[in-house]
Write an enzyme that holds these catalytic residues in place. Structure first.
Site, PDB file in Angstrom:
ATOM      1  CG  HIS A  40     -12.620   0.717   3.232  1.00 29.93           C
ATOM      2  ND1 HIS A  40     -11.921   1.766   2.700  1.00 29.93           N
ATOM      3  CD2 HIS A  40     -11.887  -0.393   2.974  1.00 29.93           C
ATOM      4  CE1 HIS A  40     -10.797   1.314   2.158  1.00 29.93           C
ATOM      5  NE2 HIS A  40     -10.752   0.005   2.311  1.00 29.93           N
ATOM      6  N   GLY A  41     -16.664  -0.676   4.322  1.00 36.77           N
ATOM      7  CA  GLY A  41     -17.775  -0.855   5.251  1.00 36.77           C
ATOM      8  C   GLY A  41     -19.055  -1.332   4.578  1.00 36.77           C
ATOM      9  CD  GLU A  62      -6.010   3.773  -1.398  1.00 38.16           C
ATOM     10  OE1 GLU A  62      -5.729   2.840  -0.622  1.00 38.16           O
ATOM     11  OE2 GLU A  62      -7.118   4.341  -1.404  1.00 38.16           O
ATOM     12  CB  SER A 112     -17.924  -5.214   4.766  1.00 38.48           C
ATOM     13  OG  SER A 112     -17.138  -4.127   5.166  1.00 38.48           O
ATOM     14  CB  SER A 125     -18.087  -5.744   0.913  1.00 37.38           C
ATOM     15  OG  SER A 125     -17.154  -6.586   1.549  1.00 37.38           O
ATOM     16  CG  ASP A 182      -6.133  -4.247   4.049  1.00 40.82           C
ATOM     17  OD1 ASP A 182      -5.914  -3.664   2.978  1.00 40.82           O
ATOM     18  OD2 ASP A 182      -7.277  -4.378   4.551  1.00 40.82           O
ATOM     19  CG  HIS A 183      -5.952   0.042   4.410  1.00 43.55           C
ATOM     20  ND1 HIS A 183      -6.081   1.044   3.484  1.00 43.55           N
ATOM     21  CD2 HIS A 183      -6.973  -0.821   4.185  1.00 43.55           C
ATOM     22  CE1 HIS A 183      -7.138   0.809   2.724  1.00 43.55           C
ATOM     23  NE2 HIS A 183      -7.694  -0.331   3.123  1.00 43.55           N
ATOM     24  CG  ASN A 217      -8.442  -5.255  -0.919  1.00 47.33           C
ATOM     25  OD1 ASN A 217      -7.842  -6.009  -1.672  1.00 47.33           O
ATOM     26  ND2 ASN A 217      -7.831  -4.318  -0.213  1.00 47.33           N
ATOM     27  CB  ILE A 218     -14.119  -9.264  -0.153  1.00 45.19           C
ATOM     28  CG1 ILE A 218     -14.393  -8.859  -1.605  1.00 45.19           C
ATOM     29  CG2 ILE A 218     -15.408  -9.677   0.561  1.00 45.19           C
ATOM     30  CD1 ILE A 218     -14.815  -9.992  -2.520  1.00 45.19           C
TER      31      ILE A 218
END
Ligand code: G3H
Ligand code: 13P
Ligand code: ZN
Length: 335
Positions: free
Chosen positions: A190-191, A146, A279, A236, A94-95, A276-277
């Site tokens: 994110h977050g 991306e 958090s 999330s 990831d990333h 993508n999950i």
């Protein structure tokens, strides 16, 4: 050099093709520890869902890269032990932020990598992604690129505002790089604090409602790249019951707000085939641990708080698979 094929893992190619055709998305869950991995595999097997196990650069540093790779190999065997005949499990970086990191993962058995050049000038993003694709494809490893920048913090990189993906760039990017899937920016981030309260409205019950995702941008991308696999990061939903439990038992999460699940359900029916999950799993784990610490202060056996944390994460993963992404029944467990 270890091939993922020898570890029983699969790449994303066939999985994504089926997901786009079937109008569902594959869950991509991050893991950093054994309890998360157990919960993910149990949830995937019990729902017969394919699954992407994601490892970030931070996860590699936290848990040790070699240990994580062996845990993923163990996860395939664990899925079989739980009764899954033909586990459909991807091990994904990831990333990834450099060619060297992607190469290191490919060389140690990952079946898929993300090279995230989204913060770079366009031409540099193209050049870096192309270099990773050329290396990865020699070993039949699939690559996610991306375009567009999500607001918020990704590993060490942070951006104050979204830069939405420009649909007019996607054909050029995919053609020049040869990447297998494309993460795009349509308003997710994110977050656990995805939106500031001032960006939201309030419904009749006084609950904060975030601004909708930019489905017009997604439609623009789909028009340019019909049938091409699209990825959503920062997806999330920040379950408010987990936030409430955390805060009830001494936490201090303020203005935590995520992406409404109906919007993810809508996205999963489109060319978005990986969601993508991370958090939400962190929240489920923290809520369960805090509750045990607060209600059973004499408890000091980690199994007595990590066990409930694992159960709570598993419940969350099953809910995502069954009620949000629609991937239940699409794995290889029964046949
Ligand atoms: O996109 C970021 C993922 O949630 C991974 O987070 O870099 O803190 O492991 P991390
Ligand atoms: P969340 O922070 O919304 O869970 O996003 C995770 C993610 O995109 C991992 O790459
Ligand atoms: Zn991400």
């Amino acid at each position: 050099m270890v091939s993922y094929k020898d570890l029983g893992l699969v790449n994303t190619r066939e999985m994504f093709a089926k997901a786009i055709k079937g109008g569902y998305a594959i869950p991509a869950f991050n893991f950093n520890n054994m309890e998360q991995l157990q919960a993910i595999i149990q949830a995937a097997v019990e729902t017969n869902s394919p699954v992407i196990l994601q490892v970030s650069k931070g996860a590699r540093q936290y848990a040790n890269q070699t240990l994580l790779r062996y845990m993923a190999e163990g996860a395939v065997e664990y899925a079989k032990e739980l009764g899954c005949k033909n586990p459909q499990i991807v091990l994904h970086l990831d990333h990834g932020d450099s060619f060297e990191l992607c190469k290191s993962c490919i060389d140690m058995g990952f079946s898929s990598v993300m090279i995230d050049g989204s913060h770079l000038p366009y031409d540099e993003n193209v050049a870096l992604t192309k270099k990773v694709v050329e290396y990865a494809h020699q070993f039949d490893v699939t690559v996610e690129g991306e375009l567009g920048v999500l607001a918020g913090v990704e590993d060490e990189v942070s951006a104050e505002h979204h830069t939405y993906t420009k649909p007019e760039e996607v054909v050029d990017f995919v053609t020049k790089t040869g990447c297998d899937s494309l993460a795009i920016s349509i308003g997710t981030s994110h977050g656990a604090n995805k939106f500031k309260p001032e960006q939201c409205t309030r419904n009749a019950d006084g609950i904060l409602v975030p601004p909708p995702l930019r489905f017009d941008v997604l439609e623009g991308v789909e028009k340019e790249l019909p049938g091409f696999p699209i990825v959503l990061h920062g997806a999330s939903s920040v379950p408010q019951e987990e936030v409430a439990t955390i805060n009830k038992y001494g936490g201090a999460l303020k203005d935590a707000i995520g992406i409404p699940e109906e919007q993810l359900r809508k996205a999963a029916k489109s060319a978005v085939c990986k969601i993508n999950i991370d958090s939400d799993s962190r929240l489920a784990m923290t809520a369960a641990v805090r509750e045990v610490f607060a209600t059973k202060p004499a408890e000091f056996d980690p199994r007595k708080y990590l066990g409930p944390a694992r159960d709570n994460m598993k419940k969350l993963y099953k809910h995502k698979i069954e009620d949000v992404l629609g991937s239940a029944g699409k794995g290889g467990c029964c046949c």
